[in-house]
Design a protein around this motif. Structure first.
Motif, PDB file in Angstrom:
ATOM      1  N   ASN A   9      43.973   5.830 -37.828  1.00 46.18           N
ATOM      2  CA  ASN A   9      44.148   6.853 -36.798  1.00 46.18           C
ATOM      3  C   ASN A   9      43.451   6.522 -35.478  1.00 46.18           C
ATOM      4  O   ASN A   9      43.346   7.381 -34.610  1.00 46.18           O
ATOM      5  CB  ASN A   9      43.669   8.207 -37.314  1.00 46.18           C
ATOM      6  CG  ASN A   9      44.633   8.796 -38.311  1.00 46.18           C
ATOM      7  OD1 ASN A   9      45.665   8.209 -38.604  1.00 46.18           O
ATOM      8  ND2 ASN A   9      44.314   9.956 -38.832  1.00 46.18           N
ATOM      9  N   SER A  11      44.752   4.050 -33.736  1.00 45.90           N
ATOM     10  CA  SER A  11      45.857   3.270 -33.159  1.00 45.90           C
ATOM     11  C   SER A  11      45.634   1.765 -33.323  1.00 45.90           C
ATOM     12  O   SER A  11      45.938   0.980 -32.427  1.00 45.90           O
ATOM     13  CB  SER A  11      46.067   3.627 -31.687  1.00 45.90           C
ATOM     14  OG  SER A  11      46.458   4.970 -31.573  1.00 45.90           O
ATOM     15  N   ASN A  32      48.783   6.053 -32.969  1.00 45.98           N
ATOM     16  CA  ASN A  32      48.566   6.793 -34.207  1.00 45.98           C
ATOM     17  C   ASN A  32      47.197   7.447 -34.123  1.00 45.98           C
ATOM     18  O   ASN A  32      46.176   6.805 -34.329  1.00 45.98           O
ATOM     19  CB  ASN A  32      48.632   5.872 -35.428  1.00 45.98           C
ATOM     20  CG  ASN A  32      48.452   6.629 -36.721  1.00 45.98           C
ATOM     21  OD1 ASN A  32      48.647   7.835 -36.769  1.00 45.98           O
ATOM     22  ND2 ASN A  32      48.082   5.930 -37.771  1.00 45.98           N
ATOM     23  N   SER A  35      48.515  10.967 -37.561  1.00 45.22           N
ATOM     24  CA  SER A  35      49.545  10.894 -38.609  1.00 45.22           C
ATOM     25  C   SER A  35      49.185   9.862 -39.668  1.00 45.22           C
ATOM     26  O   SER A  35      48.378   8.972 -39.434  1.00 45.22           O
ATOM     27  CB  SER A  35      50.889  10.505 -38.000  1.00 45.22           C
ATOM     28  OG  SER A  35      51.277  11.434 -37.031  1.00 45.22           O
ATOM     29  N   GLN A  36      49.807   9.984 -40.820  1.00 43.83           N
ATOM     30  CA  GLN A  36      49.734   8.930 -41.826  1.00 43.83           C
ATOM     31  C   GLN A  36      50.954   8.046 -41.614  1.00 43.83           C
ATOM     32  O   GLN A  36      52.080   8.443 -41.916  1.00 43.83           O
ATOM     33  CB  GLN A  36      49.730   9.517 -43.226  1.00 43.83           C
ATOM     34  CG  GLN A  36      48.441  10.209 -43.567  1.00 43.83           C
ATOM     35  CD  GLN A  36      48.394  10.584 -45.034  1.00 43.83           C
ATOM     36  OE1 GLN A  36      49.388  10.545 -45.739  1.00 43.83           O
ATOM     37  NE2 GLN A  36      47.218  10.951 -45.485  1.00 43.83           N
ATOM     38  N   ILE A  37      50.714   6.868 -41.080  1.00 45.48           N
ATOM     39  CA  ILE A  37      51.781   5.929 -40.768  1.00 45.48           C
ATOM     40  C   ILE A  37      51.548   4.661 -41.575  1.00 45.48           C
ATOM     41  O   ILE A  37      50.438   4.129 -41.609  1.00 45.48           O
ATOM     42  CB  ILE A  37      51.834   5.631 -39.258  1.00 45.48           C
ATOM     43  CG1 ILE A  37      52.228   6.896 -38.504  1.00 45.48           C
ATOM     44  CG2 ILE A  37      52.796   4.488 -38.972  1.00 45.48           C
ATOM     45  CD1 ILE A  37      52.230   6.766 -37.008  1.00 45.48           C
ATOM     46  N   SER A  50      55.480  -1.529 -38.236  1.00 43.89           N
ATOM     47  CA  SER A  50      54.918  -0.185 -38.336  1.00 43.89           C
ATOM     48  C   SER A  50      55.678   0.747 -37.402  1.00 43.89           C
ATOM     49  O   SER A  50      56.281   0.307 -36.426  1.00 43.89           O
ATOM     50  CB  SER A  50      53.441  -0.196 -37.936  1.00 43.89           C
ATOM     51  OG  SER A  50      52.905   1.102 -37.978  1.00 43.89           O
ATOM     52  N   ASP A  52      55.257   4.574 -35.115  1.00 48.80           N
ATOM     53  CA  ASP A  52      54.187   5.219 -34.350  1.00 48.80           C
ATOM     54  C   ASP A  52      54.576   6.649 -34.003  1.00 48.80           C
ATOM     55  O   ASP A  52      55.672   7.105 -34.318  1.00 48.80           O
ATOM     56  CB  ASP A  52      53.795   4.395 -33.132  1.00 48.80           C
ATOM     57  CG  ASP A  52      54.572   4.681 -31.861  1.00 48.80           C
ATOM     58  OD1 ASP A  52      55.733   5.136 -31.937  1.00 48.80           O
ATOM     59  OD2 ASP A  52      54.023   4.444 -30.775  1.00 48.80           O
ATOM     60  N   GLU A  53      53.658   7.367 -33.360  1.00 45.74           N
ATOM     61  CA  GLU A  53      53.862   8.780 -33.048  1.00 45.74           C
ATOM     62  C   GLU A  53      54.772   9.014 -31.853  1.00 45.74           C
ATOM     63  O   GLU A  53      55.133  10.148 -31.574  1.00 45.74           O
ATOM     64  CB  GLU A  53      52.501   9.457 -32.828  1.00 45.74           C
ATOM     65  CG  GLU A  53      51.692   9.535 -34.098  1.00 45.74           C
ATOM     66  CD  GLU A  53      50.336  10.170 -33.912  1.00 45.74           C
ATOM     67  OE1 GLU A  53      49.932  10.453 -32.763  1.00 45.74           O
ATOM     68  OE2 GLU A  53      49.657  10.386 -34.930  1.00 45.74           O
ATOM     69  N   ARG A  99      58.368  11.146 -34.686  1.00 52.58           N
ATOM     70  CA  ARG A  99      57.433  10.072 -35.034  1.00 52.58           C
ATOM     71  C   ARG A  99      57.904   9.292 -36.268  1.00 52.58           C
ATOM     72  O   ARG A  99      58.414   9.860 -37.224  1.00 52.58           O
ATOM     73  CB  ARG A  99      56.020  10.597 -35.214  1.00 52.58           C
ATOM     74  CG  ARG A  99      55.778  11.414 -36.417  1.00 52.58           C
ATOM     75  CD  ARG A  99      54.313  11.890 -36.467  1.00 52.58           C
ATOM     76  NE  ARG A  99      54.127  12.722 -37.620  1.00 52.58           N
ATOM     77  CZ  ARG A  99      54.258  14.041 -37.636  1.00 52.58           C
ATOM     78  NH1 ARG A  99      54.553  14.670 -36.523  1.00 52.58           N
ATOM     79  NH2 ARG A  99      54.097  14.714 -38.740  1.00 52.58           N
ATOM     80  N   THR A 101      57.148   7.485 -39.424  1.00 50.90           N
ATOM     81  CA  THR A 101      56.048   7.519 -40.386  1.00 50.90           C
ATOM     82  C   THR A 101      56.027   6.321 -41.321  1.00 50.90           C
ATOM     83  O   THR A 101      55.000   6.012 -41.912  1.00 50.90           O
ATOM     84  CB  THR A 101      56.114   8.803 -41.230  1.00 50.90           C
ATOM     85  OG1 THR A 101      57.401   8.876 -41.850  1.00 50.90           O
ATOM     86  CG2 THR A 101      55.889  10.029 -40.362  1.00 50.90           C
TER      87      THR A 101
END
Length: 139
Positions: A9, A11, A32, A35-37, A50, A52-53, A99, A101
Motif C-alpha cells: 500500500n 505504491s 496503490n 487496495s489489495q492488489i 500488476s 492499480d487504483e 481499479r 485488483t
C-alpha cells in the motif's frame, strides 16, 4: 533461484529472493494506497504484472539492462547510474473503468514460427469485470 513478488500500500512492488528473503528490487509507478492488489510474474519470470487504483495494468521487466544515461544541463553533461535495487521503468495501459485488483499471466506461453512469444494475461477490476489480453513479444 526462486523469487516472490508482493504489492504493498505504499505504491511499491517488492521482489524478494526466497533463498535468503532479501529484497532484490522495488518497482514503482503504479498507485496503490488502500487496495489489495495482486502482482505476479510472467511464465518465464521476465515480466511483473500488476493493476492499480487508477484503472491501469502495469508491466515491469525483471531483467533490466542497466546503462549510464547522460544529459546536458547548464552546468555541463550529467551522468546518472540506474540503481539495480529500484526500477521505475514500466509500460501501462488503461484496462478497466474501475481499479484493477488482479492481473496475472496464463501459466504457459505459446511460440510461433518466427520466434515471437505469445502470452495471455487476465485482469479483473473492483466491479467484478474480467478481461483477457494477448501480449506478443520477442523471445
Amino acid at each position: 533461484y526462486q523469487r516472490r513478488v508482493r504489492a504493498s500500500n505504499d505504491s511499491r512492488i517488492r521482489l524478494y529472493d526466497v533463498d535468503n528473503w532479501q529484497l532484490s528490487c522495488k518497482y514503482k509507478g503504479f498507485l496503490n494506497v488502500s487496495s489489495q492488489i495482486k502482482a505476479s510474474f510472467s511464465h518465464d519470470g521476465k515480466i511483473i504484472i500488476s493493476g492499480d487504483e487508477k484503472n491501469f495494468c502495469y508491466f515491469w521487466e525483471t531483467e533490466t539492462h542497466y546503462k549510464i544515461f547522460s544529459h546536458a544541463s547548464s552546468k555541463g553533461p550529467l551522468k546518472r547510474q540506474l540503481r539495480r535495487d529500484k526500477n521505475d521503468c514500466y509500460h501501462r495501459f488503461r484496462s478497466h473503468e474501475s481499479r484493477v485488483t488482479c492481473a496475472t499471466f496464463a501459466p504457459e506461453a505459446l511460440s510461433d514460427n518466427e520466434g515471437f512469444v505469445k502470452e495471455i494475461f487476465v485482469t479483473s477490476d473492483a466491479k467484478g469485470n474480467i478481461k483477457c489480453f494477448l501480449n506478443i513479444r520477442n523471445p
